[in-house]
Enzyme design. Sequence first.
Site, PDB file in Angstrom:
ATOM      1  N   GLU A  16       0.807  -1.227   0.000  1.00 43.56           N
ATOM      2  CA  GLU A  16       0.000   0.000   0.000  1.00 43.56           C
ATOM      3  C   GLU A  16       0.838   1.274   0.000  1.00 43.56           C
ATOM      4  O   GLU A  16       0.437   2.278  -0.585  1.00 43.56           O
ATOM      5  CB  GLU A  16      -0.961   0.009   1.194  1.00 43.56           C
ATOM      6  CG  GLU A  16      -2.153  -0.932   1.041  1.00 43.56           C
ATOM      7  CD  GLU A  16      -1.837  -2.395   1.308  1.00 43.56           C
ATOM      8  OE1 GLU A  16      -0.715  -2.686   1.796  1.00 43.56           O
ATOM      9  OE2 GLU A  16      -2.687  -3.263   1.040  1.00 43.56           O
ATOM     10  N   HIS A  48     -10.590  -5.597   9.869  1.00 41.12           N
ATOM     11  CA  HIS A  48     -11.147  -5.415   8.524  1.00 41.12           C
ATOM     12  C   HIS A  48     -12.517  -4.743   8.534  1.00 41.12           C
ATOM     13  O   HIS A  48     -13.235  -4.792   7.544  1.00 41.12           O
ATOM     14  CB  HIS A  48     -11.265  -6.772   7.807  1.00 41.12           C
ATOM     15  CG  HIS A  48      -9.991  -7.216   7.172  1.00 41.12           C
ATOM     16  ND1 HIS A  48      -8.829  -7.351   7.878  1.00 41.12           N
ATOM     17  CD2 HIS A  48      -9.678  -7.545   5.890  1.00 41.12           C
ATOM     18  CE1 HIS A  48      -7.868  -7.764   7.056  1.00 41.12           C
ATOM     19  NE2 HIS A  48      -8.355  -7.885   5.852  1.00 41.12           N
TER      20      HIS A  48
END
Lengths: 323, 329
Positions: free
Chosen positions: A60, A129
Amino acid sequence: MAEITMREAISQALWEEMERDERVFIMGEEVGLWGGTYAVTRNFYDHFGAERVRDTPIAEGVIVGAANGAAMAGLRPVAELMTINFAFLAMDQIVNGSAKIRAMFGGQFTVPIVIRAVGGGGRQLGATHSQTPDVVFAHFPGMKVIAPGTPYDAKGLLKAAIRTDDPVLFIENATMYQSKGEVPDGDYVEPIGVSKVQREGSDVTIITYSKGLQLSLQAAEELSSEGIEAQIIDLRSLRPLDLGPAIESLKQTNRAVIVEEGWRSYGVGAEVAARLYEEAFDYIDSPLKRVAQVEVPLPYNRELEQMALPQIGDIVKAVREVL
Amino acid sequence: MAEANVAVKTLDKKELLRLYHEMALVRRLEEEAAHLYQQGKIGGFLHLYIGQEAVASGLLSVRRPEDHVLTAYRDHGVAIACGIEVKYVIAELLGKATGVSKGKGGSMHLADVRLNYWGGYAIVGSHLPLAAGIALADKYKGEPGVTICMFGDGATNIGYFHEALNLSMVWDLPVLWLCENNQYGMGTAVERASAVEEIRQKAEGYGMPNSRINGMDVLEVRGAAEEALGYVRENGTPYFLEVVTYRFQGHSIGDPERYRDKEEVDRWREADPIKIFRKHLIDTGAFSVDDLSIEEERVDQEVAEAVEFAEASPDPPPEALYENIYADS
């Protein structure tokens, strides 16, 4: 006008912007051959090719960083983060890069990056998440943070995000991709940083955005059956934050509830309430109420997870309390 | 690198003198910056380039105008070697409106996009992903530039380094990764922070061609850079160049330097890149001592005038506080 899903609206915005402007390209994990983990970019790879729909390694920092660089150099990258939870791995590039490069070098650069990130809980994905950390990103001057609550706004705001010269974090909610709404055919752009009345009413003001909008609309229906009409203000953008319509509404209702999916402390509700007390104190007849997530890392167990997330009933209850 | 050295021997006198001038100018600028800092006229951190002049000057003497340059926070020498006039550098150090970054950036954030100098970055390693993206934009648009990304040995231990090097190979990006190994990340010696002492070995892990050279000899740096840039230009893929150098001053002003011996610093000072180059120019008969003394006086004059310009420049006006945050301001 056609009724389409949030997924289709976002997909259409991306597709049309890529057709319109060759500088626009997509990069991220599984955006290409896979078609996007939420199927937003299905068929893009075949149509636009590997140069414009770029599958990245799972990294990322360099996804956002390279998109920042490409944006500085004149392209219009749409960097997709599979979930907003992974944005923490790119936090430095967002906070110290996207948000600051223009100011830090005295305006020599623009960084027209769009970071698409999916957030939200309620799908039993466990603590890491399932977060709704939108306010974290909205804290930083230099960023724009958008989180639409309807397919119409998703399409019009994503197009605006791609066209603005400023860095934008565009937050989608994973549980909303199937939700439907009216979307006009063809091109249109919604202004960034302008909130919107999504339901008319004169008894109470509900200020919310994203998933909170969906919950609030349903709560309003329930309240309506009791004869309580809520006016719903959709913030749509957390930075810039437009409280004009909320204050206008307060002048009539004198009562407000703020609804968000994220945690209460230092949240959207905290910011909105503080500003309303600062700027519209005279119109407030009853202490403002906040509906937000219980302050725990979200558990996996379905029942426990739902207990932690704001529910329609919580909004109805909060409205009754302010009336 | 044999071929490159032949090319270096054919350098004309004008270019040799320009290189000497530039390195001397950077040295003088840094000495003056230290002085201004001690006078309280420069705020924040100040990282001096003294000892490393041959790296920026050698490398950037062979870059083309279309090549983009990025570096870390020890960026004054790189700014000068990119062609920024010294007065705009000193004005930025003093936080003035006439500074390259309008007084918004300071010592660590010099940039001049008109000269294709894309800035100094103060978060270690954070500009490596930017460099990958800038190179991607060239490739995407079919433009010929190479992106030259300079960073220190300390940056090679952070995740960004590995993510960016990997991506540059996977996507075939035209980047010259240039590690200025000055042997310390702040006060931590390379062997105490890095699993391999030869940083170039890290490039091996990504299948990236690489070399390691002496960064105290400006002509060696120039020759190696010419070859490395040629490789990137020809292949459109990355190259990794490790340049071994040494900073003579502390990490930043005020560094007590407890982590290294004076003897070590003195030893490296023997390899002073400006002294070496000066001797080379005299020994080869290219220039006389007098020729170079005249050049040194010019440098002194240039820096003195730059300081005068910077001190006479205005501070940014109060309204500048809200400018350049978003694109419409």
